[in-house]
Write a protein that holds these residues in place. Structure first.
Motif, PDB file in Angstrom:
ATOM      1  N   GLY A  42      13.201   6.073  -5.968  1.00 27.74           N
ATOM      2  CA  GLY A  42      14.525   5.441  -5.921  1.00 27.74           C
ATOM      3  C   GLY A  42      14.532   3.976  -5.502  1.00 27.74           C
ATOM      4  N   LYS A  43      13.392   3.333  -5.491  1.00 30.90           N
ATOM      5  CA  LYS A  43      13.330   1.935  -5.039  1.00 30.90           C
ATOM      6  C   LYS A  43      14.171   1.015  -5.927  1.00 30.90           C
ATOM      7  N   SER A  44      13.961   1.102  -7.247  1.00 29.91           N
ATOM      8  CA  SER A  44      14.698   0.220  -8.167  1.00 29.91           C
ATOM      9  C   SER A  44      16.195   0.500  -8.094  1.00 29.91           C
ATOM     10  N   ASP A  65      11.446  -6.615  -8.319  1.00 29.06           N
ATOM     11  CA  ASP A  65      11.214  -5.229  -8.731  1.00 29.06           C
ATOM     12  C   ASP A  65       9.783  -5.103  -9.261  1.00 29.06           C
ATOM     13  N   GLY A  66       9.063  -4.080  -8.800  1.00 24.92           N
ATOM     14  CA  GLY A  66       7.659  -3.887  -9.161  1.00 24.92           C
ATOM     15  C   GLY A  66       7.388  -4.040 -10.652  1.00 24.92           C
ATOM     16  N   ASP A  67       8.124  -3.310 -11.447  1.00 28.85           N
ATOM     17  CA  ASP A  67       7.882  -3.336 -12.892  1.00 28.85           C
ATOM     18  C   ASP A  67       8.070  -4.747 -13.453  1.00 28.85           C
ATOM     19  N   ASN A  68       9.127  -5.454 -12.988  1.00 37.26           N
ATOM     20  CA  ASN A  68       9.419  -6.789 -13.530  1.00 37.26           C
ATOM     21  C   ASN A  68       8.350  -7.805 -13.123  1.00 37.26           C
ATOM     22  N   VAL A  69       7.951  -7.756 -11.854  1.00 38.06           N
ATOM     23  CA  VAL A  69       6.958  -8.713 -11.357  1.00 38.06           C
ATOM     24  C   VAL A  69       5.635  -8.548 -12.100  1.00 38.06           C
ATOM     25  N   ARG A  70       5.343  -7.330 -12.494  1.00 37.11           N
ATOM     26  CA  ARG A  70       4.092  -7.076 -13.219  1.00 37.11           C
ATOM     27  C   ARG A  70       4.142  -7.569 -14.669  1.00 37.11           C
ATOM     28  N   HIS A  71       5.311  -8.048 -15.112  1.00 41.30           N
ATOM     29  CA  HIS A  71       5.379  -8.682 -16.433  1.00 41.30           C
ATOM     30  C   HIS A  71       5.037 -10.170 -16.352  1.00 41.30           C
ATOM     31  N   PHE A 109       8.670  -2.058  -4.193  1.00 36.95           N
ATOM     32  CA  PHE A 109       7.275  -1.883  -4.616  1.00 36.95           C
ATOM     33  C   PHE A 109       6.726  -0.609  -3.992  1.00 36.95           C
ATOM     34  N   ILE A 110       5.895   0.088  -4.742  1.00 40.13           N
ATOM     35  CA  ILE A 110       5.275   1.280  -4.152  1.00 40.13           C
ATOM     36  C   ILE A 110       4.604   0.867  -2.851  1.00 40.13           C
ATOM     37  N   SER A 111       3.889  -0.253  -2.897  1.00 41.57           N
ATOM     38  CA  SER A 111       3.177  -0.791  -1.711  1.00 41.57           C
ATOM     39  C   SER A 111       2.585   0.361  -0.894  1.00 41.57           C
ATOM     40  N   PRO A 112       1.563   1.016  -1.473  1.00 43.62           N
ATOM     41  CA  PRO A 112       1.105   2.281  -0.896  1.00 43.62           C
ATOM     42  C   PRO A 112       0.314   2.160   0.405  1.00 43.62           C
ATOM     43  N   PHE A 113      -0.159   0.939   0.706  1.00 41.13           N
ATOM     44  CA  PHE A 113      -1.041   0.817   1.874  1.00 41.13           C
ATOM     45  C   PHE A 113      -0.314   0.188   3.057  1.00 41.13           C
ATOM     46  N   GLY A 148       8.462   9.150 -17.523  1.00 42.40           N
ATOM     47  CA  GLY A 148       7.463  10.000 -18.195  1.00 42.40           C
ATOM     48  C   GLY A 148       6.032   9.721 -17.749  1.00 42.40           C
ATOM     49  N   LEU A 149       5.875   8.958 -16.640  1.00 40.19           N
ATOM     50  CA  LEU A 149       4.523   8.567 -16.213  1.00 40.19           C
ATOM     51  C   LEU A 149       3.779   9.707 -15.523  1.00 40.19           C
ATOM     52  N   TYR A 150       4.523  10.570 -14.791  1.00 39.15           N
ATOM     53  CA  TYR A 150       3.852  11.691 -14.104  1.00 39.15           C
ATOM     54  C   TYR A 150       3.230  12.630 -15.135  1.00 39.15           C
ATOM     55  N   LEU A 157      -3.914  10.657 -18.643  1.00 40.75           N
ATOM     56  CA  LEU A 157      -3.788   9.445 -19.463  1.00 40.75           C
ATOM     57  C   LEU A 157      -3.591   8.184 -18.627  1.00 40.75           C
ATOM     58  N   ILE A 158      -3.186   8.356 -17.340  1.00 39.55           N
ATOM     59  CA  ILE A 158      -3.042   7.196 -16.451  1.00 39.55           C
ATOM     60  C   ILE A 158      -3.936   7.440 -15.230  1.00 39.55           C
ATOM     61  N   PRO A 159      -4.981   6.640 -15.083  1.00 39.23           N
ATOM     62  CA  PRO A 159      -5.851   6.811 -13.917  1.00 39.23           C
ATOM     63  C   PRO A 159      -5.202   6.224 -12.672  1.00 39.23           C
ATOM     64  N   GLU A 160      -5.672   6.639 -11.514  1.00 43.34           N
ATOM     65  CA  GLU A 160      -5.252   6.062 -10.224  1.00 43.34           C
ATOM     66  C   GLU A 160      -3.729   6.027 -10.105  1.00 43.34           C
ATOM     67  N   PHE A 161      -3.094   7.154 -10.393  1.00 37.92           N
ATOM     68  CA  PHE A 161      -1.628   7.200 -10.306  1.00 37.92           C
ATOM     69  C   PHE A 161      -1.215   7.618  -8.888  1.00 37.92           C
ATOM     70  N   THR A 162      -0.340   6.827  -8.274  1.00 35.73           N
ATOM     71  CA  THR A 162       0.054   7.059  -6.878  1.00 35.73           C
ATOM     72  C   THR A 162       0.603   8.471  -6.693  1.00 35.73           C
ATOM     73  N   GLY A 163       0.086   9.152  -5.673  1.00 29.89           N
ATOM     74  CA  GLY A 163       0.564  10.504  -5.354  1.00 29.89           C
ATOM     75  C   GLY A 163      -0.244  11.575  -6.061  1.00 29.89           C
TER      76      GLY A 163
HETATM   77  N1  LIG Z   1      -1.355   4.030 -11.797  1.00 29.73           N
HETATM   78  C1  LIG Z   1      -0.088   3.774 -11.440  1.00 29.73           C
HETATM   79  N2  LIG Z   1       0.347   4.123 -10.199  1.00 29.73           N
HETATM   80  C2  LIG Z   1       1.618   3.843  -9.848  1.00 29.73           C
HETATM   81  N3  LIG Z   1       2.532   3.225 -10.646  1.00 29.73           N
HETATM   82  C3  LIG Z   1       2.137   2.856 -11.888  1.00 29.73           C
HETATM   83  C4  LIG Z   1       0.823   3.118 -12.336  1.00 29.73           C
HETATM   84  N4  LIG Z   1       0.706   2.665 -13.608  1.00 29.73           N
HETATM   85  C5  LIG Z   1       1.889   2.125 -13.942  1.00 29.73           C
HETATM   86  N5  LIG Z   1       2.763   2.226 -12.912  1.00 29.73           N
HETATM   87  C6  LIG Z   1       4.109   1.637 -12.930  1.00 29.73           C
HETATM   88  O1  LIG Z   1       4.021   0.504 -12.069  1.00 29.73           O
HETATM   89  C7  LIG Z   1       5.059   0.524 -11.102  1.00 29.73           C
HETATM   90  C8  LIG Z   1       4.504   0.273  -9.692  1.00 29.73           C
HETATM   91  O2  LIG Z   1       4.185  -1.050  -9.529  1.00 29.73           O
HETATM   92  P1  LIG Z   1       4.060  -1.638  -8.051  1.00 29.73           P
HETATM   93  O3  LIG Z   1       3.787  -3.094  -8.227  1.00 29.73           O
HETATM   94  O4  LIG Z   1       5.258  -1.260  -7.262  1.00 29.73           O
HETATM   95  O5  LIG Z   1       2.770  -0.867  -7.478  1.00 29.73           O
HETATM   96  S1  LIG Z   1       1.908  -1.207  -6.171  1.00 29.73           S
HETATM   97  O6  LIG Z   1       2.849  -1.560  -5.085  1.00 29.73           O
HETATM   98  O7  LIG Z   1       1.010  -2.325  -6.473  1.00 29.73           O
HETATM   99  O8  LIG Z   1       1.149   0.011  -5.883  1.00 29.73           O
HETATM  100  C9  LIG Z   1       5.661   1.902 -11.117  1.00 29.73           C
HETATM  101  O9  LIG Z   1       7.054   1.670 -11.028  1.00 29.73           O
HETATM  102  P2  LIG Z   1       8.029   2.593 -10.128  1.00 29.73           P
HETATM  103  O10 LIG Z   1       8.136   3.869 -10.902  1.00 29.73           O
HETATM  104  O11 LIG Z   1       9.306   1.808 -10.116  1.00 29.73           O
HETATM  105  O12 LIG Z   1       7.442   2.761  -8.767  1.00 29.73           O
HETATM  106  C10 LIG Z   1       5.242   2.511 -12.455  1.00 29.73           C
HETATM  107  O13 LIG Z   1       6.272   2.363 -13.387  1.00 29.73           O
END
Ligand SMILES: Nc1ncnc2c1ncn2[C@@H]1O[C@H](COP(=O)(O)OS(=O)(=O)O)[C@@H](OP(=O)(O)O)[C@H]1O
Ligand SMILES: Nc1ncnc2c1ncn2[C@@H]1O[C@H](COP(=O)(O)OP(=O)(O)O)[C@@H](O)[C@H]1O
Length: 199
Positions: A42-44, A65-71, A109-113, A148-150, A157-163
C-alpha cells in the motif's frame, strides 16, 4: 556499485536563501515521510492519497514513488542487494534536497534493509524523517498481486523478489505502523495526518 564519497575538490558554497526562509514562505515545515513495506502493501496508494490531501490543503509536497524513480534516476539499477542499497542511497539524497527545498516529501520504497533506512534518517535532523511501516502480511500482498508480480516470482520468472526470494527487514521502531492489510485507505491516511499534527 561503489559508494561515492564527498569529492575532495568540491568546496561547499553558502546560500542566501535557506530552508527556514522557504518554510516561512510556504507557511509550514518540510518533512520526509518514508513509507516502507512489501510490494502490494500500500505504499503507492498511501503516498498519492496523502499528497492529494496535503496539496488540496495548500501544502507543498512531492511524491517519490519506487516504480517511477526506477524509470529515470535509478533506471540503471536492478534488484540485487547491492543495487537496492544504491537505490535507497540516491533517493535519500534526493529526499534530503527536497526537504531543503521546504517540501513535505512522500517516499514510497520497499527499502527492505533497516541499515539503509537508518542511513537516510541520519542524513537529516531528528524529527525530519518519519518512518511509516505499511504492515501487510505476505499472504495478503500476494492475494492482491496488484501488478501480477507475485505470480511471476512464484513461477521463477522474477529472481530476488522481496518476501519470496529476497529479505524484508520490518522496522523495529517506526514513527507509525499502519495496518494496511486490514484498515481502510481513508483510516490510514487519517493516522498519518494525525502524526503530522492534524495537517
Ligand atoms: N525483484 C523485485 N523485488 C521487489 N520489487 C520488484 C522486483 N522486481 C520488480 N519490482 C518492482 O519494483 C518496485 C520496488 O522498487 P523499490 O525501488 O521500491 O525497491 S527497493 O526499495 O530498492 O527494494 C516494486 O513496486 P511496489 O510493488 O510498488 O513495491 C515492484 O513493482
Ligand atoms: N489501508 C490501505 N492502504 C493502502 N492500500 C490499501 C489499503 N487497503 C487496501 N489497499 C489496496 O492495496 C493495494 C496496494 O497497492 P499499492 O499501493 O500499489 O502497493 P505498493 O505501492 O506497496 O506496491 C491497492 O490496490 C490498494 O487499494
Amino acid at each position: 556499485m561503489t559508494q561515492p564519497t564527498t569529492s575532495p575538490n568540491a568546496v561547499w558554497q553558502e546560500v542566501l536563501v535557506n530552508r527556514a526562509d522557504r518554510e516561512r514562505m510556504n507557511g509550514h515545515r518540510g518533512a520526509i515521510l518514508w513509507f516502507t513495506g512489501l510490494s502490494g502493501s500500500g505504499k503507492s496508494t498511501m503516498i498519492h492519497a496523502l499528497e492529494k490531501h496535503l496539496h488540496d490543503a495548500g501544502r507543498h509536497t512531492y511524491a517519490l514513488d519506487g516504480d517511477n524513480v526506477r524509470h529515470g534516476l535509478c533506471g540503471d539499477l536492478g534488484f540485487s542487494n547491492q543495487d537496492r542499497v544504491e537505490n535507497i542511497r540516491r533517493i535519500g539524497e534526493v529526499a534530503k534536497l527536497m526537504l531543503d527545498a521546504g517540501l513535505i516529501v512522500l517516499c514510497g520504497f520497499i527499502s527492505p534493509f533497516a541499515a539503509d533506512r537508518q542511513r537516510v534518517r541520519n542524513l537529516v535532523a531528528p524529527g525530519d524523517f518519519l518512518e511509516i511501516h505499511c504492515e501487510c502480511s505476505l499472504e495478503i500482498c500476494e492475494q492482491r498481486d496488484v501488478k501480477g508480480l507475485y505470480r511471476k516470482a512464484r513461477a521463477g520468472l522474477i529472481p530476488e523478489f522481496t518476501g519470496i526470494s529476497s529479505p524484508y527487514e520490518a522496522p523495529e521502531n517506526p514513527e507509525l505502523r499502519l495496518d494496511t492489510g486490514n484498515e481502510s485507505v481513508e483510516a490510514c491516511v487519517g493516522r498519518v495526518l494525525a502524526l503530522l499534527g492534524g495537517d
